[in-house]
Design a protein around this motif. Structure first.
Motif, PDB file in Angstrom:
ATOM      1  N   GLU A 112      -2.154   3.452  -7.283  1.00  0.00           N
ATOM      2  CA  GLU A 112      -2.208   4.544  -6.308  1.00  0.00           C
ATOM      3  C   GLU A 112      -0.840   5.149  -6.022  1.00  0.00           C
ATOM      4  O   GLU A 112      -0.748   6.182  -5.347  1.00  0.00           O
ATOM      5  CB  GLU A 112      -2.815   4.030  -5.001  1.00  0.00           C
ATOM      6  CG  GLU A 112      -4.256   3.546  -5.150  1.00  0.00           C
ATOM      7  CD  GLU A 112      -4.743   2.807  -3.909  1.00  0.00           C
ATOM      8  OE1 GLU A 112      -3.890   2.490  -3.042  1.00  0.00           O
ATOM      9  OE2 GLU A 112      -5.952   2.549  -3.811  1.00  0.00           O
ATOM     10  N   ALA A 161       0.568  10.108  -8.421  1.00  0.00           N
ATOM     11  CA  ALA A 161      -0.356  11.216  -8.173  1.00  0.00           C
ATOM     12  C   ALA A 161       0.284  12.486  -8.723  1.00  0.00           C
ATOM     13  O   ALA A 161       1.469  12.496  -9.094  1.00  0.00           O
ATOM     14  CB  ALA A 161      -0.634  11.356  -6.684  1.00  0.00           C
ATOM     15  N   SER A 168       0.855  -1.191   0.000  1.00  0.00           N
ATOM     16  CA  SER A 168       0.000   0.000   0.000  1.00  0.00           C
ATOM     17  C   SER A 168       0.891   1.241   0.000  1.00  0.00           C
ATOM     18  O   SER A 168       1.825   1.333   0.807  1.00  0.00           O
ATOM     19  CB  SER A 168      -0.899   0.000   1.239  1.00  0.00           C
ATOM     20  OG  SER A 168      -1.741   1.124   1.239  1.00  0.00           O
ATOM     21  N   PRO A 169       0.639   2.185  -0.920  1.00  0.00           N
ATOM     22  CA  PRO A 169      -0.402   2.183  -1.948  1.00  0.00           C
ATOM     23  C   PRO A 169      -0.089   1.172  -3.059  1.00  0.00           C
ATOM     24  O   PRO A 169       1.056   0.766  -3.215  1.00  0.00           O
ATOM     25  CB  PRO A 169      -0.347   3.615  -2.485  1.00  0.00           C
ATOM     26  CG  PRO A 169       1.086   4.018  -2.293  1.00  0.00           C
ATOM     27  CD  PRO A 169       1.514   3.380  -1.004  1.00  0.00           C
TER      28      PRO A 169
END
Length: 353
Positions: free
Chosen positions: A346, A349, A303-304
C-alpha cells in the motif's frame, strides 16, 4: 587411642598427594560402555546419534566431570571444529538471520560459529581476519565493509583456511566460494511497478558503492528506468545507516524537483527515511511512494503496508555454512545465487498530477 586420633587427621603425605587426573574421552567411553568415536559424535553435536546413546554418554560426562579441551585438541590436530563469521553489522536483522542459519547448519555438522562485527570499519575487518587466524578457525564467512580495501585483501590472502563471501565480490586471486543475491530481478520488478503506476521521477537512497549489493541495486534501477524515455532517477549512495537515510531523504524531498517515489536500499536506511518524511509532514503514498528492502521486524504492523524487495537471509547463512564445510573437506570453490522478489504494498500509488 593413637589410631583413632590419626584416623581423623590429614597427614602431610595426604595433603601433598597429586590431584586426581582429569577425565578423558576414553574414560567417558568406558563408563558409558561405548566406543570413543561414539563419544566424539555425541559431544560434537552430530545429529545421527540415537537418544539412548546420547543419554548414556551425557550421563557419563556428568558423572566424571569431563570437560572437552578444544584448545589442546586444536593444537594437536590443527582442527578446531570452528568457523568465523566476520559481519559488517551484527545489529542488522539480515545479518542476524543469516547467522542463525549458519549456526544451525554448522552445529548439525559438529562445528561452532564465532561471530565478530566490524560496524563498517575496514580497519576492524582486517584485524578480525587476523584474529580468527590466531584462533585457528578452519574457515570464514565474510561480509566485509569494503571489497577493495588493501588491508582487508592482504589479510585475506594470508588467511590459511576456507573462505566464503556472503553477498560480496572478491578478486580472482583469492580462492573462495560465495553466496550472492540476484538483486537485479527484485529491483527491476520494483521499478517496473512504479513506472506502471505513472512515476517518472524516482530516487534510490542507496548504501556504499564499494560493496556488491549497493552496486547491483543501483545498476538494476538505472538499466530498468531507461525503458521509459522521460523517466529519471537520482541515486544517493552512502553508509547503511539511519543518519544517511535521514539526510538524503530530507535533501531530496526539499529540492525544487522532489521525486514522486523513493526506493530505500537497506533496512537501516529506512529508519532515517521514515523519520525525515514525518518531520517534513509528508504522507506515504499520498505525497511520495515508498519501496524498501527486506521484511524487517514489526514491518507487518506498519501502515500503510510497505512495498518490499524480499530475500531469504536464513538460506544465505545455511548455504554459506554448507560451502565453507565443502572447502574444509577438500571440495572446490563455487558460487551460489539466491533470488530476490518484489512484493507490492500500500506504500505505492499513482503520483499526484
Amino acid at each position: 587411642m593413637v589410631r583413632q586420633v590419626s584416623r581423623g587427621m590429614t597427614s602431610k603425605k595426604d595433603a601433598t598427594a597429586p590431584a586426581q587426573r582429569p577425565a578423558t574421552m576414553k574414560d567417558v567411553a568406558d563408563r558409558a560402555g561405548v566406543a570413543v568415536s561414539s563419544v566424539s559424535r555425541v559431544l560434537s553435536g552430530n545429529p545421527d546419534v540415537s537418544p539412548v546413546m546420547r543419554n548414556r554418554v551425557m550421563d557419563a560426562v556428568a558423572a566424571l566431570g569431563y570437560e572437552k579441551d578444544l584448545i589442546a585438541q586444536g593444537m594437536r590436530s590443527g582442527a578446531t571444529s570452528s568457523v568465523g563469521f566476520m559481519a559488517v553489522d551484527i545489529a542488522n536483522p539480515i545479518i542476524a538471520a543469516a547467522s542463525a542459519g549458519a549456526i544451525r547448519e554448522l552445529r548439525n555438522n559438529g562445528y561452532s560459529l564465532l561471530i565478530s562485527s566490524s560496524d563498517g570499519s575496514t580497519e576492524l575487518d582486517a584485524d578480525y581476519i587476523r584474529s580468527f587466524q590466531l584462533r585457528r578457525v578452519e574457515g570464514l564467512l565474510l561480509s566485509v565493509a569494503d571489497e577493495e580495501d588493501a588491508r582487508t585483501l592482504d589479510a585475506l590472502e594470508q588467511f590459511r583456511g576456507a573462505l566464503v563471501f556472503m553477498d560480496r565480490a572478491f578478486p580472482r586471486k583469492i580462492r573462495a566460494s560465495a553466496v550472492v543475491y540476484d538483486h537485479r530481478s527484485g529491483m527491476a520488478a520494483a521499478v517496473d511497478h512504479l513506472l506502471e503506476l505513472g512515476h517518472r521521477k524516482l530516487a534510490l537512497i542507496n548504501g556504499a558503492p564499494r560493496v556488491r549489493p549497493a552496486r547491483e541495486r543501483a545498476n538494476a534501477v538505472r538499466q530498468t528506468i531507461r525503458r521509459v524515455p522521460d523517466a529519471t532517477v537520482v541515486v544517493r549512495g552512502g553508509s547503511y545507516s539511519a543518519s544517511h537515510g535521514y539526510d538524503a531523504c530530507k535533501a531530496l524531498m526539499s529540492s525544487d524537483t522532489p521525486p514522486t517515489a523513493i526506493i530505500v536500499g537497506g533496512n537501516q536506511i529506512l529508519q532515517g527515511v521514515m523519520a525525515a518524511l514525518v518531520e517534513l509532514g509528508l504522507r506515504v503514498p499520498d505525497d511520495v511512494s515508498l519501496v524498501t528492502l527486506d521484511n524487517v521486524p514489526l514491518a507487518e504492523f506498519i501502515s500503510p503496508t510497505l512495498a518490499c524487495v524480499t530475500r531469504d537471509p536464513v538460506a544465505m547463512g545455511t548455504l554459506g555454512a554448507e560451502l565453507v564445510l565443502e572447502l574444509i573437506n577438500g571440495g572446490g570453490p563455487r558460487t551460489v545465487e539466491l533470488p530476490t522478489t518484489f512484493v507490492p504494498g500500500e506504500s505505492c500509488a499513482a503520483p499526484r498530477s
